[in-house]
Design a protein around this motif. Structure first.
Motif, PDB file in Angstrom:
ATOM      1  N   GLN A 317       0.833  -1.213   0.000  1.00 25.87           N
ATOM      2  CA  GLN A 317       0.000   0.000   0.000  1.00 25.87           C
ATOM      3  C   GLN A 317       0.870   1.266   0.000  1.00 25.87           C
ATOM      4  O   GLN A 317       0.562   2.240  -0.705  1.00 25.87           O
ATOM      5  CB  GLN A 317      -0.910  -0.021   1.235  1.00 25.87           C
ATOM      6  CG  GLN A 317      -1.974  -1.099   1.166  1.00 25.87           C
ATOM      7  CD  GLN A 317      -2.819  -1.155   2.426  1.00 25.87           C
ATOM      8  OE1 GLN A 317      -2.529  -0.441   3.400  1.00 25.87           O
ATOM      9  NE2 GLN A 317      -3.850  -2.006   2.411  1.00 25.87           N
ATOM     10  N   ASP A 320       2.268   1.823  -3.556  1.00 31.54           N
ATOM     11  CA  ASP A 320       1.255   2.389  -4.462  1.00 31.54           C
ATOM     12  C   ASP A 320       1.031   3.869  -4.179  1.00 31.54           C
ATOM     13  O   ASP A 320       0.872   4.689  -5.108  1.00 31.54           O
ATOM     14  CB  ASP A 320      -0.057   1.608  -4.305  1.00 31.54           C
ATOM     15  CG  ASP A 320       0.074   0.177  -4.788  1.00 31.54           C
ATOM     16  OD1 ASP A 320       0.980  -0.092  -5.609  1.00 31.54           O
ATOM     17  OD2 ASP A 320      -0.731  -0.687  -4.357  1.00 31.54           O
ATOM     18  N   GLN A 321       1.029   4.249  -2.917  1.00 34.66           N
ATOM     19  CA  GLN A 321       0.835   5.659  -2.567  1.00 34.66           C
ATOM     20  C   GLN A 321       1.999   6.517  -3.042  1.00 34.66           C
ATOM     21  O   GLN A 321       1.796   7.623  -3.565  1.00 34.66           O
ATOM     22  CB  GLN A 321       0.657   5.776  -1.055  1.00 34.66           C
ATOM     23  CG  GLN A 321       0.281   7.180  -0.591  1.00 34.66           C
ATOM     24  CD  GLN A 321       0.037   7.224   0.898  1.00 34.66           C
ATOM     25  OE1 GLN A 321       0.173   6.206   1.566  1.00 34.66           O
ATOM     26  NE2 GLN A 321      -0.325   8.402   1.400  1.00 34.66           N
ATOM     27  N   SER A 323       4.009   5.879  -5.564  1.00 37.33           N
ATOM     28  CA  SER A 323       3.971   5.990  -7.031  1.00 37.33           C
ATOM     29  C   SER A 323       2.920   7.007  -7.473  1.00 37.33           C
ATOM     30  O   SER A 323       3.123   7.767  -8.423  1.00 37.33           O
ATOM     31  CB  SER A 323       3.693   4.618  -7.639  1.00 37.33           C
ATOM     32  OG  SER A 323       2.429   4.128  -7.202  1.00 37.33           O
ATOM     33  N   LEU A 349       6.929   1.016 -10.559  1.00 40.11           N
ATOM     34  CA  LEU A 349       5.981   0.191  -9.794  1.00 40.11           C
ATOM     35  C   LEU A 349       6.060  -1.258 -10.217  1.00 40.11           C
ATOM     36  O   LEU A 349       6.061  -2.174  -9.380  1.00 40.11           O
ATOM     37  CB  LEU A 349       4.563   0.738  -9.984  1.00 40.11           C
ATOM     38  CG  LEU A 349       3.439  -0.032  -9.257  1.00 40.11           C
ATOM     39  CD1 LEU A 349       3.689   0.007  -7.749  1.00 40.11           C
ATOM     40  CD2 LEU A 349       2.075   0.575  -9.580  1.00 40.11           C
ATOM     41  N   LYS A 353       7.212  -4.355  -7.941  1.00 41.05           N
ATOM     42  CA  LYS A 353       6.355  -5.523  -7.728  1.00 41.05           C
ATOM     43  C   LYS A 353       7.057  -6.787  -8.166  1.00 41.05           C
ATOM     44  O   LYS A 353       6.874  -7.838  -7.599  1.00 41.05           O
ATOM     45  CB  LYS A 353       5.052  -5.344  -8.492  1.00 41.05           C
ATOM     46  CG  LYS A 353       4.114  -4.333  -7.863  1.00 41.05           C
ATOM     47  CD  LYS A 353       2.798  -4.257  -8.594  1.00 41.05           C
ATOM     48  CE  LYS A 353       1.851  -3.272  -7.924  1.00 41.05           C
ATOM     49  NZ  LYS A 353       0.552  -3.188  -8.628  1.00 41.05           N
TER      50      LYS A 353
END
Length: 399
Positions: A317, A320-321, A323, A349, A353
């Protein structure tokens, strides 16, 4: 008409009671003779070894065979006819649960072919193993199988069955020696019981006293001038009475001795059963403790895996924030390079991942979270430094 109806009812009731009485008498006779044969075997074993030549054993084997064959159902063939069956067919099925049983060894005997001969061999082997009472008790506890092989009114289905198992327990104190290749295993002829050893008449004490009084009366009613030889019978009767009393005391002593041996054997059997149950209880308690310990360890491992997965989810999380924030800052600073920034953010990202060891986290790895956090923090710091360099570059400063 009423009297005729009552007379018909009485006749029918008598007809129904006669077979029931005959069956009860037959059961009682077999059980009583079996008890006598067991006592004679115990008495004989005190003086000599019991083998196939012993008449007491041959009589006992015939009695036991008659008891186990009492009201035994026949076997229904394919054509609907009922063929005779031996008690070995019942023993072979009902005694499978006995530990270390001899069923398979008797089935594989080469010199024993017929079912009746196998049953006789089983009696001899069970006596030599001192497990005949255990075999009978196990077979009688299997009530469903017993019901399937025997008709109503059979000894093994009545109250006499418990008496039979208790009587046979006293035979465990006898050392038997049999040859399993002798003529006793011949199954071509049925066993015949010899009742003559048990048909001895024993005069009761009341009868003896009445005979003595009668003899005294006859002696006193004689002439007064009788010779001294006429007083002989009273002395003889006194000697006979003392002899009979001694015989009765001896019989009572033997009976008490047999009961003592039976009770000692019963106590020994119960002690063995108690020790076995105690050992089994200890094994069960140890197994329960081991299972509890294993369950606690599994619970701790699962809780640790859950915490690790939660940490990985938080890191995903935060990535993602980051990015999203980087893409927004690029679009606000340089609209022309917004698409490139978005593309670089997406590439970053994707790279994050791909490098994230999520599968290792599912397997319970502890180094995956630390390595992942260090990797993401390094990438995020490098990526956040790129807009600053672009802002301080000479190409972006206003002229």
């Amino acid at each position: 008409m009423a009297s005729l109806g009552l007379g018909g009812l009485n006749v029918s009731a008598r007809r129904k009671s006669v077979p029931a009485r005959n069956a009860a008498v037959e059961r009682r006779n077999l059980i009583t003779v079996c008890r006598f044969s067991v006592k004679t075997l115990i008495d004989r074993s005190c003086f000599e070894t019991i083998d196939d030549t012993s008449p007491e054993f041959n009589n006992f084997a015939a009695i036991l065979e008659q008891i186990l064959s009492h009201r035994l159902k026949g076997q229904i063939t394919w054509f609907g006819y009922e063929s005779p069956r031996s008690f070995w067919d019942y023993i072979r099925v009902a005694c499978r649960k006995v530990s270390h049983n001899c069923i398979c060894s008797i089935e594989n005997m080469e010199n024993v072919g017929s079912s009746r001969a196998k049953g006789r061999a089983w009696i001899r082997v069970a006596l030599m193993e001192k497990h005949l009472s255990e075999y009978i008790s196990t077979a009688l506890r299997d009530f469903k199988t017993t019901r399937r092989f025997y008709e109503d009114g059979a000894i093994v289905l009545g109250e006499e069955a418990n008496m039979l198992a208790g009587m046979l327990l006293g035979l465990n104190a006898i050392d038997f020696s049999f040859c399993l290749k002798g003529e006793g295993l011949d199954g071509s002829f049925p066993a015949v019981i010899d009742y003559t050893p048990y048909l001895k008449f024993t005069q009761s004490s009341d009868s003896i006293s009445s005979d003595e009084e009668e003899l005294r009366t006859l002696g006193s009613s004689g002439s007064e001038g009788s010779t001294p030889e006429n007083i002989g019978p009273p002395f003889i009767t006194d000697e006979n009475s003392w002899y009979n009393k001694c015989k009765r005391v001896e019989q009572k002593y033997r009976l008490a001795l047999e009961q003592k041996g039976y009770l000692e054997e019963l106590v020994r059997l119960r002690e063995n059963q108690l020790s076995e149950s105690v050992s089994q209880n200890k094994l069960l308690l140890q197994r329960i403790e081991d299972m509890d310990l294993a369950h606690k360890m599994e619970k701790e491992q699962l809780e640790y895996i859950i915490v690790e997965l939660q940490d990985q989810l938080k890191s995903f999380q935060s990535l993602d924030q980051l990015s999203a924030e980087v893409s927004l800052s690029q679009s606000s600073l340089d609209p022309g390079h917004s698409q490139d920034g978005k593309q670089d953010g997406m590439n970053l990202l994707n790279e994050g991942k791909e490098d994230t060891p999520s599968l290792l986290g599912l397997c319970g790895s502890l180094t995956s979270v630390a390595s992942y956090k260090s990797l993401t923090s390094l990438k995020s710091s490098e990526y956040l430094a790129s807009p600053t360099t672009e802002m301080t570059s000479p190409g972006l400063t206003p002229s």
